[in-house]
Enzyme design. Sequence first.
Site, short mmCIF file in Angstrom:
data_model
loop_
_atom_site.label_atom_id
_atom_site.label_comp_id
_atom_site.label_asym_id
_atom_site.label_seq_id
_atom_site.Cartn_x
_atom_site.Cartn_y
_atom_site.Cartn_z
N CYS A 89 0.81 -1.21 0.00
CA CYS A 89 0.00 0.00 0.00
C CYS A 89 0.84 1.27 0.00
O CYS A 89 2.02 1.23 0.30
CB CYS A 89 -0.86 0.06 1.26
SG CYS A 89 -1.97 -1.32 1.42
N GLY A 133 -0.03 0.45 -5.01
CA GLY A 133 -1.26 -0.34 -4.88
C GLY A 133 -2.28 0.15 -5.87
O GLY A 133 -2.54 1.35 -5.96
N TYR A 191 12.88 -2.38 -6.13
CA TYR A 191 11.71 -2.49 -6.99
C TYR A 191 10.51 -1.62 -6.58
O TYR A 191 9.93 -0.97 -7.42
CB TYR A 191 11.30 -3.97 -7.01
CG TYR A 191 10.00 -4.29 -7.67
CD1 TYR A 191 9.87 -4.28 -9.05
CD2 TYR A 191 8.88 -4.63 -6.91
CE1 TYR A 191 8.66 -4.59 -9.67
CE2 TYR A 191 7.67 -4.94 -7.52
CZ TYR A 191 7.57 -4.92 -8.89
OH TYR A 191 6.38 -5.22 -9.49
N ASN A 202 0.17 0.64 5.73
CA ASN A 202 1.04 -0.05 4.77
C ASN A 202 1.86 -1.07 5.56
O ASN A 202 2.63 -0.69 6.44
CB ASN A 202 1.95 0.97 4.09
CG ASN A 202 2.99 0.34 3.19
OD1 ASN A 202 4.02 0.93 2.93
ND2 ASN A 202 2.75 -0.87 2.70
N GLY A 203 1.69 -2.35 5.23
CA GLY A 203 2.48 -3.37 5.92
C GLY A 203 1.67 -4.60 6.24
O GLY A 203 0.59 -4.82 5.67
#
Length: 473
Positions: A5, A32, A245, A106-107
């Site tokens: 995210c 995302g 990435y 996020n995670g």
Amino acid sequence: MHESCGVFGVYAPNEDVARLTFFALFALQHRGQESAGIATTNGKRLQVYADMGLVSQVFSEDSLSQLTGDIAIGHNRYSTRGSSRVTNVQPMVVGKGSNTIAIAHNGNIVNAEHLREELSDLGYTFHTSTDTEVIANLVLSSPEKDWVGKIRYAMHRLQGAYSLVIMTRHHLFGVRGTLGVRPLCLGAIDSGWVIASESCALDHIGANFIREVEPGEIVSITENGVDSYQEEVGRRALCIFEYIYFARPDSIINGRLLYLARQAMGAGLAEEHPVDADMVMGVPDSAIAAGTGYSYRSGIPLGEGLLKNRYVGRTFIEPDQRIRDLGVKLKFNPLPQMLDGKRIVVIDDSIVRGTTTPKVVALLRRAGVKEVHMRICAPPIRYPCFFGVDMATRWELIAAQKTIPEVRDFIGADSLGHLSINGLIRAVALPKDIFCLACFTGDYPIPVQLEMDKLALETMPVGQQEPFGIKQR
Ligand code: SF4
């Protein structure tokens, strides 16, 4: 391979905070593409608008103009924990009356199931299958009186990866887990403050980068400005894939521009795996910078051999079987005049399951390439991720099942070389001990054995359930 995210928050009285959040989410779209949402507060109530789809598909002038207030948070989601459905979109508004928060995450929380059971026993109800609702209810369940105390209480119980933006009626918080797995940074605009997963979101809305939010830090933003509260931090574990990435090449994390780190990865590959060739190319978009690095260091000319259709993204239009069979062709189109009869060094970011790379190699061969020499920025991925990266289970990871020569044959390349872990760390130019490298080494920063055993038994084909022998500390 997907990250989970992107999050964003802004505290800026007299600004159109929803519109600022929209453009920041636009810049974070790469993190995302499944759903997007924005929540705002005008000091009296929290409003939220979120739906499945890309940022540009979810919001309209009309929906943005209804999101008024001085504070906003936003979220782009790629689901890891919690299935892909509209009830799981974020930001989530959780709680009652003055004990209400909006939250975006996020995670991935490693002990989420345990916490969910505990909170359910205490009478908390869950409307989604996400970790995020677990975090929100944990904050709300705290006996502490003030919001910083409540967030601290939750941080002491949470294990895993989390970068959060949390909004109450009058407060904005940025929270980064003690391991610091996911990035988070603080910026300033004329009339306020912003918090974002990556600095590229700040650039696009004209905000100045101030600093990273540190692992274990709570940044509290009110009308009085920014306050910081630091929790005790043990081992740090920033995900190295942010550099390889996930993050955009124009983002800066820990003072290192991602583009330069990736270029150095390419240069490292040229030193570790030299080869005679006519042209170097990076697989677009993530390996373009590494391609330039390989070319500079090796002296082999740089060229473009594949063009990417950048608008493939996620769409609600399901491809039919004929289109699905085209697979990688939907994404890449080769340039035969650039490739015909040449020996090509192809740089890519990683090989996970080994399903895409053989198709890329076959596409190049059909375009007339004489030799394909694959060079990969990530070392072989042999262990799954438990911190929010939707990678694969261990039996699906090709490097966990095959030797490098076997992988080379499987993907159909003439040679294959991965950057070493030390080469990767040299390229990133930051201390090794701040990173998580678990998917290469199996050395997880926190115990994950129970999770691994469960996942292995649930997902491995019958007859292949072997113990893993994972190192832990
Ligand atoms: S296991 Fe790999 S993908 Fe997951 S957080 Fe660690 S470095 Fe990143």
